[in-house]
Scaffold this active site. Sequence first.
Site, PDB file in Angstrom:
ATOM      1  N   HIS A   1      41.157  32.237  49.675  1.00  0.00           N
ATOM      2  CA  HIS A   1      40.514  32.920  50.803  1.00  0.00           C
ATOM      3  C   HIS A   1      41.217  32.517  52.085  1.00  0.00           C
ATOM      4  CE1 HIS A   1      37.341  34.425  53.463  1.00  0.00           C
ATOM      5  NE2 HIS A   1      36.963  35.138  52.432  1.00  0.00           N
TER       6      HIS A   1
ATOM      7  N   ASP B   1      34.693  37.514  44.895  1.00  0.00           N
ATOM      8  CA  ASP B   1      35.029  38.534  43.893  1.00  0.00           C
ATOM      9  C   ASP B   1      35.114  37.994  42.481  1.00  0.00           C
ATOM     10  OD1 ASP B   1      36.892  39.783  46.511  1.00  0.00           O
ATOM     11  OD2 ASP B   1      35.387  40.994  45.463  1.00  0.00           O
TER      12      ASP B   1
HETATM   13  C1  SDX Z   1      37.683  39.169  49.927  1.00  0.00           C
HETATM   14  O1  SDX Z   1      38.385  37.897  54.555  1.00  0.00           O
HETATM   15  C2  SDX Z   1      37.278  37.976  53.961  1.00  0.00           C
HETATM   16  O2  SDX Z   1      36.257  37.481  54.381  1.00  0.00           O
HETATM   17  C3  SDX Z   1      37.329  38.774  52.679  1.00  0.00           C
HETATM   18  C4  SDX Z   1      36.079  38.709  51.817  1.00  0.00           C
HETATM   19  C5  SDX Z   1      34.916  39.434  52.452  1.00  0.00           C
HETATM   20  O3  SDX Z   1      33.763  39.111  52.143  1.00  0.00           O
HETATM   21  O4  SDX Z   1      35.180  40.415  53.189  1.00  0.00           O
HETATM   22  O5  SDX Z   1      35.719  37.348  51.587  1.00  0.00           O
HETATM   23  C6  SDX Z   1      36.317  39.383  50.475  1.00  0.00           C
HETATM   24  O6  SDX Z   1      38.553  39.957  50.179  1.00  0.00           O
HETATM   25  C7  SDX Z   1      37.952  37.916  49.146  1.00  0.00           C
HETATM   26  C8  SDX Z   1      39.456  37.774  48.716  1.00  0.00           C
HETATM   27  C9  SDX Z   1      39.700  38.674  47.493  1.00  0.00           C
HETATM   28  N1  SDX Z   1      41.145  38.678  47.174  1.00  0.00           N
HETATM   29  C10 SDX Z   1      41.623  38.070  46.056  1.00  0.00           C
HETATM   30  O7  SDX Z   1      40.930  37.428  45.265  1.00  0.00           O
HETATM   31  C11 SDX Z   1      43.120  38.252  45.848  1.00  0.00           C
HETATM   32  C12 SDX Z   1      43.769  36.922  45.449  1.00  0.00           C
HETATM   33  N2  SDX Z   1      43.740  36.042  46.639  1.00  0.00           N
HETATM   34  C13 SDX Z   1      44.947  35.929  47.396  1.00  0.00           C
HETATM   35  O8  SDX Z   1      45.709  37.105  47.490  1.00  0.00           O
HETATM   36  C14 SDX Z   1      44.733  35.176  48.713  1.00  0.00           C
HETATM   37  O9  SDX Z   1      44.018  34.045  48.427  1.00  0.00           O
HETATM   38  C15 SDX Z   1      44.087  35.882  49.889  1.00  0.00           C
HETATM   39  C16 SDX Z   1      44.727  37.181  50.194  1.00  0.00           C
HETATM   40  C17 SDX Z   1      42.634  36.096  49.642  1.00  0.00           C
HETATM   41  C18 SDX Z   1      44.246  34.961  51.109  1.00  0.00           C
HETATM   42  O10 SDX Z   1      45.573  34.872  51.314  1.00  0.00           O
HETATM   43  P1  SDX Z   1      46.272  34.080  52.527  1.00  0.00           P
HETATM   44  O11 SDX Z   1      45.263  33.465  53.422  1.00  0.00           O
HETATM   45  O12 SDX Z   1      47.267  35.010  53.138  1.00  0.00           O
HETATM   46  O13 SDX Z   1      46.956  32.902  51.796  1.00  0.00           O
HETATM   47  P2  SDX Z   1      48.399  32.972  51.081  1.00  0.00           P
HETATM   48  O14 SDX Z   1      48.543  34.241  50.281  1.00  0.00           O
HETATM   49  O15 SDX Z   1      49.422  32.692  52.140  1.00  0.00           O
HETATM   50  O16 SDX Z   1      48.318  31.752  50.040  1.00  0.00           O
HETATM   51  C19 SDX Z   1      48.475  30.398  50.488  1.00  0.00           C
HETATM   52  C20 SDX Z   1      48.961  29.650  49.246  1.00  0.00           C
HETATM   53  C21 SDX Z   1      50.205  30.283  48.618  1.00  0.00           C
HETATM   54  O17 SDX Z   1      50.866  29.260  47.915  1.00  0.00           O
HETATM   55  P3  SDX Z   1      52.325  28.771  48.467  1.00  0.00           P
HETATM   56  O18 SDX Z   1      53.197  30.027  48.478  1.00  0.00           O
HETATM   57  O19 SDX Z   1      52.046  28.214  49.849  1.00  0.00           O
HETATM   58  O20 SDX Z   1      52.739  27.758  47.435  1.00  0.00           O
HETATM   59  O21 SDX Z   1      47.966  29.692  48.206  1.00  0.00           O
HETATM   60  C22 SDX Z   1      48.490  30.426  47.095  1.00  0.00           C
HETATM   61  C23 SDX Z   1      49.670  31.234  47.597  1.00  0.00           C
HETATM   62  O22 SDX Z   1      50.573  31.491  46.539  1.00  0.00           O
HETATM   63  N3  SDX Z   1      47.437  31.331  46.642  1.00  0.00           N
HETATM   64  C24 SDX Z   1      47.259  31.706  45.386  1.00  0.00           C
HETATM   65  C25 SDX Z   1      46.149  32.557  45.406  1.00  0.00           C
HETATM   66  N4  SDX Z   1      45.688  32.681  46.658  1.00  0.00           N
HETATM   67  C26 SDX Z   1      46.502  31.920  47.427  1.00  0.00           C
HETATM   68  N5  SDX Z   1      47.934  31.404  44.263  1.00  0.00           N
HETATM   69  C27 SDX Z   1      47.474  31.973  43.110  1.00  0.00           C
HETATM   70  N6  SDX Z   1      46.418  32.805  43.063  1.00  0.00           N
HETATM   71  C28 SDX Z   1      45.737  33.123  44.189  1.00  0.00           C
HETATM   72  N7  SDX Z   1      44.693  33.947  44.122  1.00  0.00           N
END
Ligand code: SDX
Length: 384
Positions: A270, A321
């Site tokens: 998140h 989710d």
């Molecule tokens: C919702 O914003 C809200 O409030 C949204 C929400 C709401 O109520 O409206 O809460 C609802 O949208 C929840 C999120 C649902 N999305 C997912 O589950 C998709 C998977 N999650 C990721 O895509 C990610 O965690 C995000 C998009 C939710 C957040 O991404 P950020 O803040 O841009 O963080 P990032 O992608 O830069 O990740 C930081 C690190 C990375 O590792 P490094 O490259 O630094 O080594 O964490 C890792 C990422 O690879 N990482 C994950 C991961 N999420 C982050 N690695 C594996 N699986 C994941 N799901």
Amino acid sequence: MADHLQNIDLSEYPYINRGLEGIVAFSTTKSFIDGAKGELIYSGYNIDTLAENATFEEVCFLLWNDRLPDAGELNELNSRLQAERELPEVVLNYIRNTDKNSEPMAVLRTAVSMLQDFQPADAVDTDHAIAMTAKMPTIIAAFDRVRNGLDVVAPVKKGSTAFNFLYMLNGEEPGTASERTMDLCLVLHAEHGMNASTFTCRAVCSTESEIFSAVTAAIGSLKGPLHGGANTAVMNTLLKLKDDQGEGADPVAFTLSKLEKKEKIMGFGHRVYKVLDPRATHLRKMSKSLSDETGHEYLYNWSEAMVKTMKEEKNIDPNVDFFSATVYYSLGIVPDLYTCIFAMSRISGWTAHFFEQKENNRLIRPRALYVAEKNKPWIPAEKR
Ligand code: SDX
């Protein structure tokens, strides 16, 4: 970091926050999120308090008015919603005639946009918010019935949003437990500050466009798998694991292999929460009890194994989710409807933020760092 930013000394531009990470763009009374503590407040009330006590309709009133309704106001809102659940015939005909293979979120986006044409001339934004809140469940259920070759089930002039949605979807009145589960899911998904779809809604409002365009844009934003589309992706991932490896599959090995390939695991992580999403706590409990009741224990056990693995490997927690997927699956709902359920709840937060933006509007217009050449000489096409 994007490629074209690699060779740019960003220290000259300390104000660049990709994805507007951490940027405070508005003040709001609609919700407060403490990402470090895992705390969520809707207009003064902790999500745990609301989960234990509130109905979705009470949360709608709370978000729209920054206070809970008294008994008379709640009855009035329930009556308004019951009176407005039916769809205009033209919208129903669109649903009946559109491609049965259309994505439910695309049908919802189109049908909601159509509703504007059928609102009374003297209707104001609060009327439009009630109309969309009342009609979105009907749109979703009607499309699912039509694409399955079933008769559309009209809403009844009684019962809650959760009751009517399950009734219209399944063609029979839901049990109390199912209704309460769905109502709690609607409470938990209603509002969440400056998430991408709510920001989209406010951006559209800021140009002085109208509420149907703002909500239609927000539906488009929620549809993405990085946002609301994640719940559908979670369920599809679990079902593919079952199809590929059966109920004896190893969710730890599966998770590790995806991480090895640098693939994101849907339902985890998140932008704001750096600990467990407080909404996931309630959904996790529902997923456990429902999967036990419905013979899907393996799905819940796999989920917990994935949670443990993600915590150990990446120190990342599940978000709203992750467990909502198995809750809806145990209610017998097909995965490609899960983001629609998110939308029929978040309509309350979107419209609350639309009202708030409109009250104290300023056009939303950030900047972008230009990183290409400037004032290049013109070369005619034949000489390029
Ligand atoms: C919702 O914003 C809200 O409030 C949204 C929400 C709401 O109520 O409206 O809460 C609802 O949208 C929840 C999120 C649902 N999305 C997912 O589950 C998709 C998977 N999650 C990721 O895509 C990610 O965690 C995000 C998009 C939710 C957040 O991404 P950020 O803040 O841009 O963080 P990032 O992608 O830069 O990740 C930081 C690190 C990375 O590792 P490094 O490259 O630094 O080594 O964490 C890792 C990422 O690879 N990482 C994950 C991961 N999420 C982050 N690695 C594996 N699986 C994941 N799901």
